[in-house]
Motif scaffolding. Structure first.
Motif, PDB file in Angstrom:
ATOM      1  N   ASP A 210     -16.715  70.020  48.233  1.00  0.00           N
ATOM      2  CA  ASP A 210     -15.434  70.148  48.042  1.00  0.00           C
ATOM      3  C   ASP A 210     -14.451  71.198  48.691  1.00  0.00           C
ATOM      4  O   ASP A 210     -13.317  71.346  48.475  1.00  0.00           O
ATOM      5  N   PHE A 233      -9.216  67.987  49.314  1.00  0.00           N
ATOM      6  CA  PHE A 233      -8.888  67.178  48.169  1.00  0.00           C
ATOM      7  C   PHE A 233      -9.766  65.717  48.341  1.00  0.00           C
ATOM      8  O   PHE A 233      -9.692  65.038  47.135  1.00  0.00           O
ATOM      9  N   TYR A 241      -6.212  69.427  52.817  1.00  0.00           N
ATOM     10  CA  TYR A 241      -6.709  70.563  52.182  1.00  0.00           C
ATOM     11  C   TYR A 241      -5.730  71.599  51.987  1.00  0.00           C
ATOM     12  O   TYR A 241      -4.477  71.520  52.655  1.00  0.00           O
TER      13      TYR A 241
END
Length: 310
Positions: A210, A233, A241
């Protein structure tokens, strides 16, 4: 009186939940079946699974001899026959497990059937990369059956299977080199010059599940180098992002080499957002906007729009 009733109710509920978690379940493990897995490996796998199930505090495992005496020569691999056998053994649940070879891998499939309803209450599969890996897989199957939880939810030290180790290493090895280019638009400072200027940057990017982090070296109306971190995300091909960067920025100004007692270099801070395209592929295209601040004597601030490939 009311103040005593509420704690009493909570206490009774806690006892009830604990009793459910520790309820003894009588389970029959049927002989394992296989496709293209040798008999010795299948027998060893069954022995490991039987031992691990027997060690679980909430399982009363019916003996192998008693199970075989009821089954006779019958081969059972579906819910209907499992329900019939379970009723004869007075079991609450019946476990069916299959080993199927697929190339070099062994696919382990298992189903837990509720005898009373005849319905499947747990159906999972796991991959054993090698025959030796079946030891860890069978331990995990026993935990999954005991907890009535998915196979992947039971990772513990000592029972990580090789497939998970390979996938973990693959995730850790996601390293990208890239280049981006675009324009810098001054917002403040920059000798009050509002004209855009061309920028080009090199990226050394390291990506986790992530997050992504790395080093950027670029020509941004001067020279810039920073480290950055982005929060990703999603894990899909279109991945928005947002992130930040911190580093050094030397900005080229008019008369900077003369004795004007002003420094064009300083700490650079950036706030950015963008999107990564083809995120699950071996290459990615990114589009990014960043607001950069340079803490120098000119108080330079700008917006940088960049497109690039990793």
């Amino acid at each position: 009186m009311k103040t005593l009733i509420h704690p009493l109710i909570l206490f009774l509920l806690t006892i009830s939940l604990n009793a459910q978690e520790t309820q003894i379940r009588k389970i029959a493990l049927l002989p394992l079946t296989s496709i293209d897995v040798d008999f010795a490996s299948m027998q060893t796998s069954e022995s490991i699974l039987r031992m691990e199930l027997g060690n679980r505090e909430n399982i009363n495992l019916i003996s192998k001899n008693k199970t075989l005496s009821v089954m006779g020569d019958e081969i059972c691999d579906d819910e209907e026959c499992a329900k019939n056998i379970g009723e004869k053994l007075d079991a609450s649940e019946v476990l069916i497990c299959k080993l199927n070879r697929l190339g070099e891998k062994i696919i382990v499939q298992y189903q837990l059937i509720n005898v009373e309803s005849g319905k499947i209450i747990l159906s999972e599969r796991a991959t054993s990369v090698t025959l030796e890996d079946l030891d860890a897989v069978m331990k995990r199957v026993a935990i999954s059956v005991s907890r009535l939880s998915p196979f992947d939810a039971n990772q513990e030290v000592g029972n990580i299977v090789q497939q998970e180790s390979i996938e973990t290493l693959r995730r850790k090895a996601r390293y990208n080199l890239g280049v981006g280019f675009g324009y810098l638009f001054p917002a403040e400072g920059y000798d009050k010059d509002s004209d855009k200027s061309f920028t080009i940057n090199a990226y050394f990017d390291y990506e986790l599940q992530d997050l992504s982090a790395g080093l950027m070296i670029g020509a941004r109306k001067g020279f810039a180098i920073n480290i950055y971190a982005n929060y990703l995300f999603t894990r899909t091909d279109v991945c928005p992002y947002a992130g930040a960067s911190l580093g050094f920025h030397w900005v080229l100004h008019e008369g900077i080499f003369s004795e004007n007692n002003k420094d064009g270099d300083g700490i650079g801070l950036g706030l950015k957002g963008g999107v990564r395209l083809f995120h699950t592929y071996n290459f990615q295209i990114f589009v990014q906007g960043e607001y950069i601040m340079t803490f120098n004597d000119y108080n330079d601030k700008a917006i940088v729009f960049t497109i690039g490939i990793l």
